[in-house]
Motif scaffolding. Structure first.
Motif, PDB file in Angstrom:
ATOM      1  N   MET B   1       5.410 -13.258   5.978  1.00 30.44           N
ATOM      2  CA  MET B   1       4.209 -12.558   6.071  1.00 30.44           C
ATOM      3  C   MET B   1       4.245 -11.126   5.214  1.00 30.44           C
ATOM      4  O   MET B   1       5.291 -10.601   5.138  1.00 30.44           O
ATOM      5  CB  MET B   1       4.074 -12.072   7.664  1.00 30.44           C
ATOM      6  CG  MET B   1       2.936 -11.375   8.078  1.00 30.44           C
ATOM      7  SD  MET B   1       2.871 -11.423   9.801  1.00 30.44           S
ATOM      8  CE  MET B   1       1.257 -10.686  10.321  1.00 30.44           C
ATOM      9  N   ALA B   2       3.122 -10.437   4.854  1.00 32.40           N
ATOM     10  CA  ALA B   2       3.080  -9.311   4.044  1.00 32.40           C
ATOM     11  C   ALA B   2       3.048  -8.160   4.798  1.00 32.40           C
ATOM     12  O   ALA B   2       2.395  -7.193   4.730  1.00 32.40           O
ATOM     13  CB  ALA B   2       1.767  -9.474   3.460  1.00 32.40           C
ATOM     14  N   GLY B   3       4.243  -8.212   6.027  1.00 32.01           N
ATOM     15  CA  GLY B   3       4.413  -7.019   6.832  1.00 32.01           C
ATOM     16  C   GLY B   3       4.801  -5.842   6.259  1.00 32.01           C
ATOM     17  O   GLY B   3       4.655  -4.816   6.767  1.00 32.01           O
ATOM     18  N   ASP B   4       5.284  -6.100   5.032  1.00 38.51           N
ATOM     19  CA  ASP B   4       6.126  -4.952   4.389  1.00 38.51           C
ATOM     20  C   ASP B   4       5.103  -3.943   3.947  1.00 38.51           C
ATOM     21  O   ASP B   4       5.594  -2.802   4.067  1.00 38.51           O
ATOM     22  CB  ASP B   4       6.950  -5.495   3.100  1.00 38.51           C
ATOM     23  CG  ASP B   4       6.116  -6.116   2.094  1.00 38.51           C
ATOM     24  OD1 ASP B   4       5.145  -6.915   2.402  1.00 38.51           O
ATOM     25  OD2 ASP B   4       6.597  -6.444   1.054  1.00 38.51           O
ATOM     26  N   ILE B   5       3.788  -4.291   3.788  1.00 29.60           N
ATOM     27  CA  ILE B   5       2.785  -3.356   3.478  1.00 29.60           C
ATOM     28  C   ILE B   5       1.977  -2.798   4.608  1.00 29.60           C
ATOM     29  O   ILE B   5       1.287  -1.892   4.482  1.00 29.60           O
ATOM     30  CB  ILE B   5       1.796  -3.722   2.465  1.00 29.60           C
ATOM     31  CG1 ILE B   5       1.210  -4.845   2.694  1.00 29.60           C
ATOM     32  CG2 ILE B   5       2.740  -4.006   0.975  1.00 29.60           C
ATOM     33  CD1 ILE B   5      -0.154  -5.066   1.560  1.00 29.60           C
ATOM     34  N   TYR B   6       2.446  -3.373   5.766  1.00 25.14           N
ATOM     35  CA  TYR B   6       1.572  -2.752   7.022  1.00 25.14           C
ATOM     36  C   TYR B   6       2.577  -2.489   7.975  1.00 25.14           C
ATOM     37  O   TYR B   6       2.723  -2.589   9.235  1.00 25.14           O
ATOM     38  CB  TYR B   6       0.829  -4.082   7.545  1.00 25.14           C
ATOM     39  CG  TYR B   6      -0.178  -4.371   6.540  1.00 25.14           C
ATOM     40  CD1 TYR B   6      -1.243  -3.662   6.665  1.00 25.14           C
ATOM     41  CD2 TYR B   6      -0.232  -5.554   5.892  1.00 25.14           C
ATOM     42  CE1 TYR B   6      -2.500  -4.054   5.816  1.00 25.14           C
ATOM     43  CE2 TYR B   6      -1.240  -5.949   5.152  1.00 25.14           C
ATOM     44  CZ  TYR B   6      -2.290  -5.340   5.003  1.00 25.14           C
ATOM     45  OH  TYR B   6      -3.317  -5.534   4.141  1.00 25.14           O
ATOM     46  N   GLU B   7       3.808  -1.702   7.331  1.00 26.47           N
ATOM     47  CA  GLU B   7       4.691  -1.017   8.385  1.00 26.47           C
ATOM     48  C   GLU B   7       4.039  -0.061   9.406  1.00 26.47           C
ATOM     49  O   GLU B   7       2.826   0.456   9.195  1.00 26.47           O
ATOM     50  CB  GLU B   7       5.896  -0.611   7.561  1.00 26.47           C
ATOM     51  CG  GLU B   7       5.265   1.074   6.364  1.00 26.47           C
ATOM     52  CD  GLU B   7       6.396   1.815   6.301  1.00 26.47           C
ATOM     53  OE1 GLU B   7       6.452   3.029   6.801  1.00 26.47           O
ATOM     54  OE2 GLU B   7       7.388   1.403   5.665  1.00 26.47           O
ATOM     55  N   ALA B  63      -7.124  -0.907   5.932  1.00 27.65           N
ATOM     56  CA  ALA B  63      -5.918  -0.230   6.550  1.00 27.65           C
ATOM     57  C   ALA B  63      -5.442   0.610   5.410  1.00 27.65           C
ATOM     58  O   ALA B  63      -5.001   1.841   5.634  1.00 27.65           O
ATOM     59  CB  ALA B  63      -5.019  -0.999   7.230  1.00 27.65           C
ATOM     60  N   LEU B  64      -5.318   0.219   4.155  1.00 29.19           N
ATOM     61  CA  LEU B  64      -4.674   0.963   3.211  1.00 29.19           C
ATOM     62  C   LEU B  64      -5.225   1.909   2.886  1.00 29.19           C
ATOM     63  O   LEU B  64      -4.921   3.216   2.667  1.00 29.19           O
ATOM     64  CB  LEU B  64      -3.988  -0.062   1.971  1.00 29.19           C
ATOM     65  CG  LEU B  64      -3.122  -1.283   2.708  1.00 29.19           C
ATOM     66  CD1 LEU B  64      -3.004  -1.891   1.102  1.00 29.19           C
ATOM     67  CD2 LEU B  64      -1.721  -0.811   2.860  1.00 29.19           C
ATOM     68  N   CYS B  65      -6.419   1.794   2.691  1.00 29.45           N
ATOM     69  CA  CYS B  65      -7.401   2.732   2.292  1.00 29.45           C
ATOM     70  C   CYS B  65      -7.593   3.931   3.216  1.00 29.45           C
ATOM     71  O   CYS B  65      -7.657   4.973   2.764  1.00 29.45           O
ATOM     72  CB  CYS B  65      -8.810   2.170   1.914  1.00 29.45           C
ATOM     73  SG  CYS B  65      -9.952   3.386   1.067  1.00 29.45           S
ATOM     74  N   LYS B 119      -0.765  -5.701  -6.925  1.00 28.82           N
ATOM     75  CA  LYS B 119      -1.478  -5.136  -7.847  1.00 28.82           C
ATOM     76  C   LYS B 119      -2.830  -4.842  -7.387  1.00 28.82           C
ATOM     77  O   LYS B 119      -3.485  -3.873  -7.427  1.00 28.82           O
ATOM     78  CB  LYS B 119      -1.445  -5.806  -9.070  1.00 28.82           C
ATOM     79  CG  LYS B 119      -0.182  -5.486  -9.791  1.00 28.82           C
ATOM     80  CD  LYS B 119      -0.050  -6.093 -11.133  1.00 28.82           C
ATOM     81  CE  LYS B 119       1.213  -5.612 -12.226  1.00 28.82           C
ATOM     82  NZ  LYS B 119       1.419  -6.332 -13.443  1.00 28.82           N
ATOM     83  N   SER B 120      -3.411  -5.923  -6.892  1.00 30.89           N
ATOM     84  CA  SER B 120      -4.638  -6.086  -6.260  1.00 30.89           C
ATOM     85  C   SER B 120      -5.054  -4.973  -5.017  1.00 30.89           C
ATOM     86  O   SER B 120      -6.352  -4.720  -4.988  1.00 30.89           O
ATOM     87  CB  SER B 120      -5.240  -7.429  -5.824  1.00 30.89           C
ATOM     88  OG  SER B 120      -4.532  -7.649  -4.548  1.00 30.89           O
ATOM     89  N   ARG B 121      -3.948  -4.375  -4.624  1.00 24.68           N
ATOM     90  CA  ARG B 121      -4.160  -3.518  -3.610  1.00 24.68           C
ATOM     91  C   ARG B 121      -4.168  -1.952  -4.003  1.00 24.68           C
ATOM     92  O   ARG B 121      -4.242  -1.182  -3.229  1.00 24.68           O
ATOM     93  CB  ARG B 121      -3.307  -3.912  -2.233  1.00 24.68           C
ATOM     94  CG  ARG B 121      -3.361  -5.149  -1.745  1.00 24.68           C
ATOM     95  CD  ARG B 121      -4.811  -5.620  -1.304  1.00 24.68           C
ATOM     96  NE  ARG B 121      -5.419  -4.886  -0.379  1.00 24.68           N
ATOM     97  CZ  ARG B 121      -5.166  -4.972   0.919  1.00 24.68           C
ATOM     98  NH1 ARG B 121      -4.372  -6.233   1.410  1.00 24.68           N
ATOM     99  NH2 ARG B 121      -5.675  -4.179   1.848  1.00 24.68           N
TER     100      ARG B 121
END
Lengths: 410, 141
Positions: B1-7, B63-65, B119-121
């Motif tokens: 899961m790409a949980g690393d960018i949703y810490e 969420a990142l934005c 990169k897309s994020r």
């Protein structure tokens, strides 16, 4: 004919790979489908044994390449129950629509009317807005229903004696809703207008009788029907094409060129200026033959079952909380296997990013349908779109991953 | 899961709405769109002598934005314009070139380090800085 999803899946080499430690669950087929060995081999065979430019060449490779290119046209024509002369190769749906917007659009006068809908992909809006700006035509929009279908009840009020063209999406790339073409064709023709359909999302789902459907123009892309990128088709009735001026000028579309004038080639080559995408066309020909080899009835049942499983699974995940909002028809009738939804408090890109971590390939955003998003006051949706190689495991991976993503993001 | 960018830090920042409002009569303001995804960010600034008195955002995005906009606006008070621009440059370098990322008051942006691999994020994180630069540019600073 047979239909075995596992066997079909095995024909697609890319589906054997893993993504982030998980089997690939590819559910982004409305954007691009994958290619089976039959298509990959056809392209490879052409490029390694027959590669040459088409038309006019007298050497062996040129003759073989031309024959392969025209055979591909024949395969596509058979798929559509159409004549080969009516099949124009383009680079995709967008270029096919732009061709019509220029060749037919240039015959329009100021005040002539074109009708599209709020359900359209940008590729079926922007060319008509550009035509409006060039020629002073009037562009009208059919609204959408709450189920994400074109509101056909509004058509009568928009059609007038000045309507020249109605250009609608056959199957929505967002909601999956399928247009009842016969219900609109007669009304449109009654005012002397022509009907164009954006068929990009329809073509992967089997051959059909296009000429009797009632459309006058039909546009689609190869890469959404198991064929390579860079190839598409504009179909139009022969009698319409015969009277239509060419769009682009150049080689391959002429009979003779002098300083004074050019005599154009007959259809379909009149509309294929420049060296065409030859290997891609060969790949498209292989793709339609591959689709034809499937048991169409069982393929349709398979995809309806998967679509239903997706819709039911999303409802179960929601648990009556009103968290998940569907954008599209509530059932599987008159819809193709495209399921769009939004999750309150979770952005589609975040959902897609988290699902990618499970090997699930989805698409999130406005799907090149910003007008539709505005209609539903959404910035975007998450979309799962299915193809014949998808299985219950793919749908279940989506639902399992989505459950975790919702827990994390909301 | 790409949980690393949703810490956790990212999720806390994204859900923090303290600075998610508009400023009446801002000294500088701009809205930018991400054409790839349709996300939209507005940054409002109230400035005195080229220092930020108040910063706020309005985000229609992921969420990142939203987290990036919060990290920017929550820490902008009393900072000068050059520091804000430098923070954007350091965040860009962190994402694209493996730079260390902002330190001190703006070290929240280090939480976006794992986004470098996606990169897309990148544009999601950088969109608030694009709005900031546009706002300051429109102001003639």
């Amino acid at each position: 004919m047979s239909f075995d999803p596992a066997a079909i899946r095995a024909e697609f080499p890319i589906l054997q790979r893993e993504v982030r430690g998980h089997p690939l669950h590819y559910l982004d087929n409305a954007a691009t489908t994958q290619m089976p060995h039959a298509v990959l081999n056809a392209v490879h065979d052409h490029e390694t044994k027959h590669r040459a430019n088409v038309l006019r060449g007298v050497h062996t490779l040129a003759e073989e390449s031309t024959e392969a290119y025209e055979q591909a046209r024949g395969h596509v024509a058979r798929f559509l129950s159409a004549r080969s002369e009516e099949v124009i190769f383009t680079s995709g749906t967008t270029s096919a629509i732009n061709l019509v917007a220029h060749s037919l659009g240039n015959t329009f006068a100021e005040g002539d009317e074109v009708i599209v809908s709020d359900l359209e992909h940008h590729s079926n809006i922007v060319p008509w807005q550009m035509l409006r700006d060039r020629k002073g035509i009037v562009l009208k929009f059919l609204p959408v229903t709450n189920e994400g279908r074109i509101d056909l009840d509004a058509l009568d009020a928009l059609l007038t004696a000045r309507t020249r063209l109605v250009s609608l999406v056959h199957v929505s790339n967002v909601t999956g809703a399928e247009l009842d073409v016969r219900a609109v064709a007669e009304k449109i023709h009654a005012v002397g207008a022509k009907l164009m359909l954006d068929g990009a999302q329809r073509m992967a789902h089997g051959p059909f009788d296009l000429p009797t459907m009632g459309a006058d123009f039909y546009a689609f892309s190869g890469h959404k029907m198991y064929a390579p990128n860079g190839i598409g088709v504009l179909w139009a009735r022969q009698e319409i094409l015969e009277d239509l001026p060419p769009f682009q000028g150049g080689g391959e579309m002429i009979l003779a060129v002098t300083r004074e004038k050019t005599t154009f080639a007959a259809i379909p080559h009149r509309f294929e200026a420049g060296t065409p995408p030859i290997a891609q066309a060969v790949g498209l020909g292989a793709a339609v033959r591959w689709i034809e080899s499937l048991d169409q009835s069982r393929a349709e049942s398979h995809l309806k079952a998967l679509t239903g499983r997706t819709l039911d699974g999303l409802a179960t995940l929601d648990k009556g909380r009103g968290l998940i909002q569907m954008l599209g028809p509530s059932g599987t009738q008159a819809r193709m296997p495209v399921v769009s939804f939004s999750v309150n408090g979770a952005h589609p890109h975040d959902i897609c990013q988290m699902l990618d971590g499970f090997g699930v390939a989805l698409r999130g955003g406005h799907h090149c349908a910003q007008i539709l998003m505005d209609c539903f006051d959404l910035t975007g949706t998450t979309r799962a779109s299915l193809a014949v190689y998808n299985t219950t495991e793919d749908v279940d991976a989506l639902l399992t991953g989505l459950d975790q993503a919702i827990s994390r993001l909301t | 899961m790409a949980g690393d960018i949703y810490e956790d830090r990212i999720m806390i920042l994204s859900q923090d709405k303290t600075h998610a409002h508009r400023i009446e009569k801002p000294s500088a303001s701009a809205t930018v769109d991400n054409p790839l995804c349709g996300d939209r960010v507005t940054i409002d600034l109230r400035l005195e002598n080229n220092r930020v008195v108040e910063a706020s955002h309005h985000v229609r995005g992921c969420a990142l934005c939203a987290a990036s906009a919060t990290a920017l606006c929550a820490n902008a008070k009393d900072e000068d314009i050059a520091t804000l621009i430098a923070t954007g440059d350091q965040t860009t370098a962190m994402l694209k070139d493996g730079g260390a990322g902002p330190k001190g008051k703006f070290e929240d942006f280090a939480a976006f380090g794992p986004v470098a691999g996606y990169k897309s994020r990148h544009s999601c994180v950088l969109l608030p800085f694009d709005a900031l630069k546009k706002a300051l540019g429109a102001r003639g600073t």
